[in-house]
Structure formats: structure tokens, C-alpha cells
Enzyme design. Structure first.
Site: not given
Ligand code: G3I
Length: 344
Positions: A153, A194, A230, A258, A260
Site C-alpha cells: 500500500e 501488494n 477488497h 485478499e 472479499d
């Protein structure tokens, strides 16, 4: 003769059929057919306390990521005093279950120990602190981590570098340094950049593209780009395949790290259907990209999700509900893995 053979084969099928029907292939077995690993983030408290959770982590997934216990604040709560215990428990679990581990995370602006953020260190001191953190952490797990999230990030949405303690004190060179140190500490780990909101081709993923292209040209050992994924039920990434493939053309692996897909509560059939579509689409994009090597969900059950604690009124982001009942998204993931997909 043919008829006789057919009867023999028929009888054999009858004999073995009940066993075969009783055990449908796991997600990890289906993923292996595509030569990718399917993974989940693991909540270590749930792993210790919840046998159903533990059993499913072990059986359904071929890679695991520590949701929190490999973060700096957990590993070194007091300066110089390491606590590897929870991370080591995950490593042992993964080993027992034949799972590859994604190391998460070495350089991030969040979940840093208070001694680090509150201490007023000089740039030189901070550089040494970061170097030591990377050598100690990567060294501790040396030879046992498949992919490391080395830098996480680092960008804003507009593609500028995020204003963090690292950028402020060390300048943009901290990114290359981190990859070089991590590679020195464990040459066998695949080193990833990432980030979130880089699934599509957009200003942020363009910046990541330029970064990794430049780093590669300089011989910096960055080997993969992790797309966190996400998402919400309102939007399906439309250019993810194209985006993954441009990283592939640079010689990089990609991974969904990750995934979701949250929704405004409560769930209904339309939202659950839309959620299944988003998971299906992202997994298909990964399967269609040769060098997309893993698809990791950020938790697989709504029982232990980070979402409601962060996004008020939202949730139900995972493949299984709070009682471990499969949602349409789980069926979509299973069907997508079970279908003959073409990579390339
Ligand atoms: O460790 C304390 C514990 O001592 C205390 O009892 C408890 C009470 O709330 O809080 C615990 O800390 C929490 C920690 O998770 C461990 O459970 C923090 O409050 C909580 O903020 C923290 O949230 C994590 C979040 O990262 C922090 O940024 C989430 O679980 C985790 O899912 C989330 O993961 C991040 C990835 O690392 C990077 N990408 C985004 C993703 C989602 O935000």
C-alpha cells in the site's frame, strides 16, 4: 467381449461410486488442476478456538496468509523483543497441512509498533531499523515462505506515493532497498508488491506498473504484484485480466491476495448473486493468466471478518456465512475451478 467388459466396468463403477460421491474434491484439489493455489487469510484466535474453522482451513486451502500475526506490531511489540509464537503456530499448521505460506507484511504504514511510530528517530536510524526488521523477519522464516508482501500500500489512488513514515524519512528509495534486503535475507522467497484498488487498469495500477518496470530495469528483485481485491457487490473489476497480463509481460507473477466482496447488510438473493459474480469474475481472470499463481480470500467465513468492524453497516463479504454454510459465492468459486479453464 465388449459386452463382458462393459459389465465388468459397470460393476466396478458401482463398487467405487459411493466412496467417490461421498468426497467431492476440495477447493485446493480443484485449484491444483489449474496449477494455482487457493488460499485464505487466517485468524489465529479462531484457529485455536474453533474446530470447524480449523478443519476447513486445513482441508480447503493450499496456501495461507497470517491476517495479523506477521505484522510488525505483533512480531516486535517492544524494541528488540520478538514474539514469533503466533506466527510460528501458523507455520507449523501450514506444514502439517501441506500449505504454502504468503508472508504478510514487511513494509507498511499501518500496524507498526508504538515504539517505532512514537520514537523520534533520525533518517539513518530509521533506515537501520527497517533493514534490521527485514533481515530478522525474513531470516526467521527463511526457506519457508512462498511469497512475501515486501511493500504494501505505498500508493495513493492518484498514483502518487503515499505519505508514510517511510517516504517521509527515507525517500522513495525505501522501496528498492526493502526488496534488496528481503532477497538477501531469503533468496528463495518470491517478493511481491501488494496493494488495493489496483485490480483494474487505473491511475494507481499504472503507478505500480511504472514502479515495478523501473525496479526490474534496475535489477531490483521484485517478482510479483499482489492485487488485494477488497470489493463491493456494486462493482466488478472490468480490466483485471488485461492488467494482470501487462504485469505478466514484464516477467512478473501476479496473485489475488485478499479477496472479499462486501455488501450493505442485510444480505438478500440479489446481493448474494452479485457477490458470486464478482468472485467468479476475478477468479476467472486469474485462471486466464498463466502467471497468476494464487487466489487468496481474506477470510472464508463471515464469522471472523474484518469488514463489519471497519465499514459500518456492511459485511457478509466471504464465501461462507457465519454458520459456515456455503453462499452462492462459494458455489461460484467451486464451479469456476471445476470448469475446464484455459490459461494464457
Ligand atoms: O491486537 C489487538 C488486541 O490486543 C485487542 O484485544 C483487539 C480489540 O479490538 O484489537 C486487536 O487489534 C486488532 C487487530 O486487527 C488484530 O485483531 C485491531 O484493532 C484491528 O484494527 C486489526 O484489524 C486488522 C487490519 O488489517 C488493521 O489494519 C484486520 O484484522 C485485518 O484483516 C486487516 O488486514 C488488512 C491487510 O493487512 C492489508 N490490506 C487491507 C486489509 C484489510 O484492512
Amino acid at each position: 467381449m465388449r459386452r463382458f467388459l462393459a459389465i465388468v466396468v459397470g460393476a466396478l463403477v458401482l463398487l467405487v461410486a459411493p466412496t467417490a460421491a461421498a468426497a467431492p474434491p476440495t477447493l485446493r484439489a480443484l485449484a491444483a488442476r489449474h496449477d494455482i493455489r487457493i488460499g485464505t487469510a487466517v485468524d489465529m484466535s479462531a484457529l485455536a478456538a474453533d474446530p470447524v474453522y480449523r478443519r476447513q482451513v486445513g482441508s480447503e486451502f493450499s496456501t495461507v496468509t497470517a491476517e495479523n500475526v506477521m505484522k510488525w506490531e505483533v512480531l516486535e511489540p517492544q524494541r528488540g523483543q520478538y514474539d514469533w509464537s503466533a506466527a510460528d503456530r501458523l507455520m507449523a499448521f501450514a506444514r502439517q497441512h501441506g500449505q504454502a505460506v504468503r508472508g504478510h507484511v514487511l513494509v507498511w504504514h499501518s500496524q507498526l509498533p508504538a515504539w517505532l511510530t512514537a520514537g523520534s528517530f533520525s533518517s539513518d536510524q530509521l533506515r537501520q531499523i527497517l533493514r534490521k526488521h527485514i533481515f530478522d523477519t525474513v531470516g526467521h522464516f527463511k526457506g519457508r515462505i512462498w511469497q512475501w508482501d515486501v511493500v504494501n500500500e505505498a500508493f495513493n489512488e492518484d498514483g502518487t506515493l503515499r505519505d508514510t513514515i517511510w517516504l517521509e524519512k527515507l525517500g522513495p528509495g525505501y522501496i528498492a532497498d526493502a526488496f534488496r534486503w528481503a532477497h538477501e535475507a531469503d533468496p528463495s522467497a518470491k517478493l511481491f508488491y501488494n496493494d488495493y484498488n489496483i485490480e483494474d487498469v487505473n491511475a494507481k495500477s499504472d503507478a505500480v506498473y511504472q514502479l515495478v518496470k523501473t525496479l526490474r530495469a534496475q535489477g531490483v528483485p521484485v517478482e510479483g504484484v499482489g492485487m488485494q481485491a477488497h470489493e463491493t457487490v456494486d462493482y466488478t473489476p472490468t480490466t483485471m485480466r488485461q492488467n494482470m497480463q501487462r504485469f505478466q509481460r514484464l516477467g512478473l507473477d501476479t496473485a489475488v491476495t485478499e479477496a472479499d466482496v462486501r455488501m450493505v447488510m442485510p444480505p438478500d438473493a440479489a446481493k448474494l448473486g452479485a457477490q458470486a459474480d464478482v468472485y467468479r469474475s476475478m477468479l476467472s481472470d486469474c485462471l486466464a493468466t498463466d502467471r497468476c499463481i494464487s487466489f487468496t480470500v481474506w477470510g472464508f467465513t463471515d464469522k471472523y471478518s474484518w469488514v463489519p468492524g471497519t465499514f459500518e453497516g456492511q459485511g457478509a463479504a466471504n464465501l461462507l456465512d457465519e454458520t459456515f454454510t456455503p453462499k452462492p459465492a462459494y458455489d461460484a468459486v467451486r464451479a469456476t475451478l471445476a470448469a475446464k479453464e484455459h490459461r494464457g
